[in-house]
Write a protein that holds these residues in place. Sequence first.
Motif, mmCIF file in Angstrom:
data_model
loop_
_atom_site.group_PDB
_atom_site.id
_atom_site.type_symbol
_atom_site.label_atom_id
_atom_site.label_comp_id
_atom_site.label_asym_id
_atom_site.label_seq_id
_atom_site.Cartn_x
_atom_site.Cartn_y
_atom_site.Cartn_z
ATOM 1 N N VAL A 36 -31.721 35.335 11.269
ATOM 2 C CA VAL A 36 -30.948 35.901 10.169
ATOM 3 C C VAL A 36 -29.468 35.680 10.445
ATOM 4 O O VAL A 36 -28.990 35.958 11.547
ATOM 5 C CB VAL A 36 -31.230 37.413 10.003
ATOM 6 N N ILE A 37 -28.779 35.160 9.444
ATOM 7 C CA ILE A 37 -27.327 34.992 9.551
ATOM 8 C C ILE A 37 -26.657 36.221 8.958
ATOM 9 O O ILE A 37 -27.026 36.657 7.859
ATOM 10 C CB ILE A 37 -26.885 33.716 8.792
ATOM 11 N N VAL A 38 -25.708 36.797 9.678
ATOM 12 C CA VAL A 38 -24.911 37.888 9.127
ATOM 13 C C VAL A 38 -23.452 37.458 9.186
ATOM 14 O O VAL A 38 -22.932 37.191 10.275
ATOM 15 C CB VAL A 38 -25.112 39.204 9.921
ATOM 16 N N LEU A 194 -22.256 28.270 1.215
ATOM 17 C CA LEU A 194 -23.624 28.741 1.376
ATOM 18 C C LEU A 194 -24.518 27.538 1.124
ATOM 19 O O LEU A 194 -24.259 26.747 0.228
ATOM 20 C CB LEU A 194 -23.907 29.830 0.340
ATOM 21 N N VAL A 195 -25.564 27.408 1.921
ATOM 22 C CA VAL A 195 -26.488 26.293 1.697
ATOM 23 C C VAL A 195 -27.746 26.836 1.038
ATOM 24 O O VAL A 195 -28.393 27.752 1.557
ATOM 25 C CB VAL A 195 -26.837 25.578 3.013
ATOM 26 N N VAL A 196 -28.040 26.290 -0.121
ATOM 27 C CA VAL A 196 -29.214 26.721 -0.886
ATOM 28 C C VAL A 196 -30.206 25.563 -0.917
ATOM 29 O O VAL A 196 -29.840 24.443 -1.272
ATOM 30 C CB VAL A 196 -28.806 27.121 -2.322
ATOM 31 N N VAL A 197 -31.410 25.841 -0.483
ATOM 32 C CA VAL A 197 -32.455 24.813 -0.485
ATOM 33 C C VAL A 197 -33.575 25.265 -1.403
ATOM 34 O O VAL A 197 -34.124 26.354 -1.202
ATOM 35 C CB VAL A 197 -33.000 24.581 0.953
ATOM 36 N N VAL A 200 -33.281 28.759 -2.648
ATOM 37 C CA VAL A 200 -33.321 29.849 -1.675
ATOM 38 C C VAL A 200 -32.174 29.682 -0.677
ATOM 39 O O VAL A 200 -31.919 28.577 -0.197
ATOM 40 C CB VAL A 200 -34.675 29.826 -0.920
ATOM 41 N N ALA A 201 -31.486 30.765 -0.376
ATOM 42 C CA ALA A 201 -30.377 30.702 0.587
ATOM 43 C C ALA A 201 -30.947 30.455 1.973
ATOM 44 O O ALA A 201 -31.760 31.232 2.466
ATOM 45 C CB ALA A 201 -29.592 32.014 0.554
ATOM 46 N N ARG A 202 -30.510 29.377 2.606
ATOM 47 C CA ARG A 202 -31.090 29.010 3.901
ATOM 48 C C ARG A 202 -30.050 28.748 4.996
ATOM 49 O O ARG A 202 -30.407 28.412 6.115
ATOM 50 C CB ARG A 202 -31.963 27.760 3.756
ATOM 51 N N GLY A 203 -28.798 28.873 4.684
ATOM 52 C CA GLY A 203 -27.844 28.628 5.764
ATOM 53 C C GLY A 203 -26.412 28.648 5.266
ATOM 54 O O GLY A 203 -26.141 28.914 4.095
ATOM 55 N N THR A 216 -22.846 23.760 10.843
ATOM 56 C CA THR A 216 -23.831 24.270 9.883
ATOM 57 C C THR A 216 -24.908 25.037 10.636
ATOM 58 O O THR A 216 -25.264 24.685 11.755
ATOM 59 C CB THR A 216 -24.477 23.131 9.088
ATOM 60 N N TYR A 217 -25.398 26.091 10.028
ATOM 61 C CA TYR A 217 -26.401 26.940 10.662
ATOM 62 C C TYR A 217 -27.552 27.198 9.682
ATOM 63 O O TYR A 217 -27.311 27.510 8.514
ATOM 64 C CB TYR A 217 -25.780 28.270 11.091
ATOM 65 N N VAL A 218 -28.762 27.070 10.191
ATOM 66 C CA VAL A 218 -29.958 27.317 9.382
ATOM 67 C C VAL A 218 -30.483 28.705 9.694
ATOM 68 O O VAL A 218 -30.398 29.161 10.835
ATOM 69 C CB VAL A 218 -31.070 26.306 9.747
#
Lengths: 637, 247, 232
Positions: A36-38, A194-197, A200-203, A216-218
Motif C-alpha cells: 500500500v502506498i501512502v 498517479l498511475v491508473v491501470v 484502477v489506481a496502481r501506483g 515509479t512505485y507499484v
Amino acid sequence: MILDAKVPDGPLEAKWDRHRDHLKLVSPANKRKYTVIVVGTGLAGASAAASLGELGYQVLSFCFQDSPRRAHSIAAQGGINAAKNYPNDGDSVYRLFYDTIKGGDFRAREANVYRLAQVSASIIDQCVAQGVPFAREYGGYLANRSFGGAQVSRTFYARGQTGQQLLLGAYSALMRQASTGRVKILPRREMLDLVVVDGVARGIVVRNLVTGGLETYVADAVCLATGGYANVFYLSTNAKGCNVTAAWRAHRRGAFFANPCYTQIHPTCIPVAGDYQSKLTLMSESLRNDGRVWVPKTPGDTRRPEQIPEAERDYFLERKYPSFGNLVPRDVASRNAKEQCDAGKGIGPGGRGVYLDFSDAIKRDGLAAIRERYGNLFDMYHEITAEDAYTVPMRIYPAPHYTMGGLWVDYNLMSNLPGLFVLGEANFSDHGANRLGASALMQGLADGYFILPYTIGDYLASAKLTALDTDHASFRDAEREVSERLSRLLAIKGKRTVDSFHRELGVMLWNQCGMARNEAGLKELLQRIPALREEFWENVTVPGSPGTLNQTLERAGRVADFLEFAELLVLDALERRESCGGHFREESQTEEGEALRDDEHFCHVAAWEFRGVGETPVLHKEPLTFTNVSLAQRSYK
Amino acid sequence: MDLTLKVWRQAGPKEKGRLVTYEAKGIPEDASFLEMLDIVNSRLEAQGEEPIAFDHDCREGICGSCGCMINGRPHGPGQGITTCQLYMRKFHHGDTIVIEPFRARAFPVVKDLVVARSAFDKIIQAGGFISVNTGSAPEANTIPVPKPNAEAAMDAAACIGCGACVATCKNASAVLFVSAKISHLALLPQGEPERERRALAMVAAMDAAGFGHCSNEGECEAECPKGISLVNIARLNREHLRATVRK
Amino acid sequence: MQSVAERGTLTAPRPAVRGTGKHGVMAFSSILKKVAMALTGLGMFLFLIGHLAGNLLLLKGPDSFNGYAAFLAKIPLVVPVEIGLLLLALLHIASAVSVTLGNWTARPQRYAVKRTAGSSTFASRTMWIGGLVLAVFIPLHVWMFKYGDHHGPQELYGLVMRSFQNPLIAFGYAFAMIPLGLHLSHGFASAFQTLGINRPRLRPRLRAAGAVLGWLIALGFLVLPFWGFFGQ
C-alpha cells in the motif's frame, strides 16, 4: 455516472458497526502480500501508514519534507474534539455529530459525520497510550477546554501545540513500523502523478527531490493524505510546501474533485504587514475563549486602543450573537471581521484588522493563568509584530486556513477510482461547508487509525489485481509525461518568477473568491485565471537543472497545478448559487446579512470530473439526505 | 535596510562549497529572515541564476524544517526562536551576515543550506516510541498522570527536531535531542514498560550515526528554540545508566 | 531518470528495536565513556582535596610535613591507593582520548564563523587542553617528588623547598595550577550532570560549587611554590 456513496443501511448509530461486521477481511498471513502506498505523513497519512504496518501490510510512506515529522499537521495549535463527556456537561456522540454537521452548514454526509463522532473517543485513548502529553487536571485526569461552535467543553489539548504532539505520536508509531521494515519511509519525494491501470489506481510517479530523478512505485492501493489547497491563495496559514498537486494529478487521472469552493478563512490570524509577506500566522482559535473581539464604534478612529473608552468600543460578536459571543464558528467570525473592516472600522495597517482583547480575562483570572494558557501564542505574536499582547490588544484578521473540499470519497474513503483512497484534509468528506475548530485533527486521525485500516482490507480482499511492475506501459507513459512537463517548465526561460505568478493568483482569488463571492466577480476570474495560466507557461523562469535539488522547479510544478485547480474552485463557487458555511455568495443572504442556504437546489455534493485543461469539467451531484437532523438555518444568536 | 550576505553555496553533497557574497538591498525590517532570503532569491531567479536552497515549511517555528547558522549561531541572534521566526529588525543597516548550513558528520550537506537530518529519524526508529498498536489502548482516563509530570513531559516533548543543538555543539552531539524524547517518555507511566530498552537503543543509534559526546556546556540548551533543558540530559544519563546496570 | 520497482523488495520484519539485548549494545556507549570519565574525575578530585590538606602542612614547617610523609610511608594503604590512583588516571585519560577524538571527527567541516550563546565557559571549552597539560605535569610532578633525589620521608620537606628555589620549577608548577583550576571548575559540575545528578534546583549550586572548590584547590596548591620561592 451515478455517485454511489456506499452508505450502509440501518439506523445512523448502527451503520458503522454493522458495516465493519460485514467488511471482507485479509487473513494475517496474506496481508504481507499487499503493498500500500501512502502519500503524506500528516496526521492522516502517518496514522494510516503506521496502522497498516501494524496489521502486516507492506507500506510505502512518502513525504516531500526531509522527515515525516514535519508534515503540516504539526502546526495545529488548539486541540482535538472527542465526545468523552469528561466534564459532565452533557456531551455525547450525538451532540458532537450534531455540532459538526450543523457547523458544516448541513453540507456533509450524515453517516460519515456520525462515524467521526463515534470514533473520536478511541482517538484520545490511542493518543494517550502513545504518550501524547495532553493537558491534565491536578487529579491527573485529562483536561478539556471549550472551542468555537460548541456549547460543551470537549476539546483535548497539549498547550498550544496539540497538532505537534498528536503528529509526533503518529510519527513515533510510524517510526516503530519503519524499524520493523514493514513501512518503508521515502522522504523528500513529491508525488507528481498517479498511475491508473485498467481504471484502477496502481501506483505513483514521484520526483526524488534530492537527486531530481523520477521514480515509479507499484502497489495494490494508493492512499492520498496530502492535505488541503489553501495555498492557492498564496498567503495562507498553511506551510509553504502545502499544495494541491497530488490531489490535482489524481483528479486529472479521473478522480472526482468535490466541493472545491468550500474554503475556510480562519478569523484569528496576524494581519498582513507588507507585500514581501510569505505566509500568514494563525493564532489559535482557543484565544477566543478569553479574548474579546472589538473595533472602534466610529469609522476611521485612529486612536490607540487603550485611549478608546469602553463606551466607544463595539464588541460586535458579543452584540450580534449573545449566546455564542466570541465563540461563533469560524466562518461567522471571519465574515463579521471583514464586514467591520469594509465599514471602515478596521484597525492597524490598511485598516485590515480587529482587536482581540485579553485585558478583561487578565483582570478576571490573573496574568499567570493567561500566560499558562496562551504563553507560547503571545510570545509568537510578539516575535512577529514586536507588540506585547498582555498590555496591548492583539490585532487579528482572517486568513485562508483550511479547505473542506477535496477529492470525492465514498463511505469507505475510496474515490471513484478503485484503489485510490483519500484521507484527512485531502478528501471532502466530513466537514461540509465549514469545519469547526479542533475537528481537523479528529478527522485526520479517525481516517488513519480507525477507518481506512478496516475499509482498505475490504477492497484488497475483493479486488482482482494482476501482478504488475514498473515496466508496464501505464507506468512508462506516466513517467514520460511527468518528465516532459518538467522539461517544459525549465525550457520556458521567461521573465517572471514562479512566486510572482502565485502571488497574483492569490490576490485575485482572495479579492473575488475569498470570504465573499458574487457572480460578476467569479465570472471575471474565469477569464483572468486562464489568461494568467497562459502567461505562466510562456513567461515563467525556472533556473537550474532537473537532476538536482531544485526548489524553484518544485514550486513551479505546484503553481502550475494551482493555476489549473483555481479555475475549478471558481467554477464550483459560481455554480453553487447559495451561501453555506465558508462559501458566502453575496446574492444569497438573509436580511441580517447571514449566509442563506438553498436546500431545495444545493443540498448536494458537487463532484467534478476532469475533461482537460481549459475544458469545462462535468458536474456530478451526490444528493445529501438527512434522516436524523432537520435542516435548520444556522443560528448562533 | 541594505545588507551584505555571505552565503554558503554548495551544488551537491559531493561538490565543494564556498561562501558567496550577495548584496541584499532595500530589505524591509518587518520581513522575516526567510522572507529576506526569498527577496534575494527572487532577484536571483529574475536574473536566471539559481536561488539559494534552504529548508523551510511552516514558517511559524514548529515544523523544525528551517535552520542555518547565522553569524555563527543556529537560528541566528535571539532566544527561543527558529530561523523563520527571526525578523530583520534584529539586524542593522550595513550589517554583514554570514549564513552557513548546520554542520555535523551526521548531517551531511545536500545543497547550499540544506542538510540531511535523517539521523534523527533513525534514532527515533530505534526506540523513541511506545509500542501500542492501534486499537489496543485502554480508556484514556484509566492512566492518570500527575499534572507536574505531564507538564514536564510536555516541556521535553516540545522538541521540534530542528538540529540546532547539534549544530551549535562544539562536539556536534545530539544528546539534547535524544534526551528530550527519552525524558518525554520516561516521565509518563505509559513509557515505563520499555524504559530500559529505549534508553539503550536510542543511545546506540545516536552513537552509530556519528554524533559527538556531551561536554555539559549547555550551548544546546541556550540555542534550543523550544528551551529544552539540560536537566533532560541528566535524566537521559540516569536512564541509560540504570538500564545498563539492570541489563 | 531512474526507475525503481519497489514491490517485494522490502526486507522481512526485523525485531522492533535493534541494538538492544545482551550483545546488541556497544560495550561502551558514548554515555558510559562519559560516566567513566566522571567517576574517575570525581575520584581524583577527592584525592586532590586530601593531597592538598597534607601538602598545606608545608606551611607549618619541616617537622609537621616530614612527620606527615613518614606517617603515609608507614601505613600499608599507600600502595593500593597509588595503584588505584594510577588506574583512575589511566581510565580518565583513555576515556578522554576516546571521547575527544570522537568529538573532533563529529564535525569534519568547521564553521567559517562560530559564536557562543554564552553558556559555555573558557574552562569548559579548554578541557582537553587542561587535561593535556595535567597529563604532562602529573608524571613530572610524581617523578620529581616521589622518586626525586632524597633520603626518605624525613627529607621530603627539604626536597620540595629546594625544588621551589628553582624559578623554572616554581613558576612551572604554579603555571600548571591554572589549567588545573579550569579543569576542576568545569569538571566537577559536569561529572554530576553526566552521572544524572542534576535537578533544576541543584544545577546552579553544583556549578557554583564546582567553580569554588576547583579554584580553591588550585589556589591552595598555587600557594606552595610561591611560598617556597619567596616565602622563606
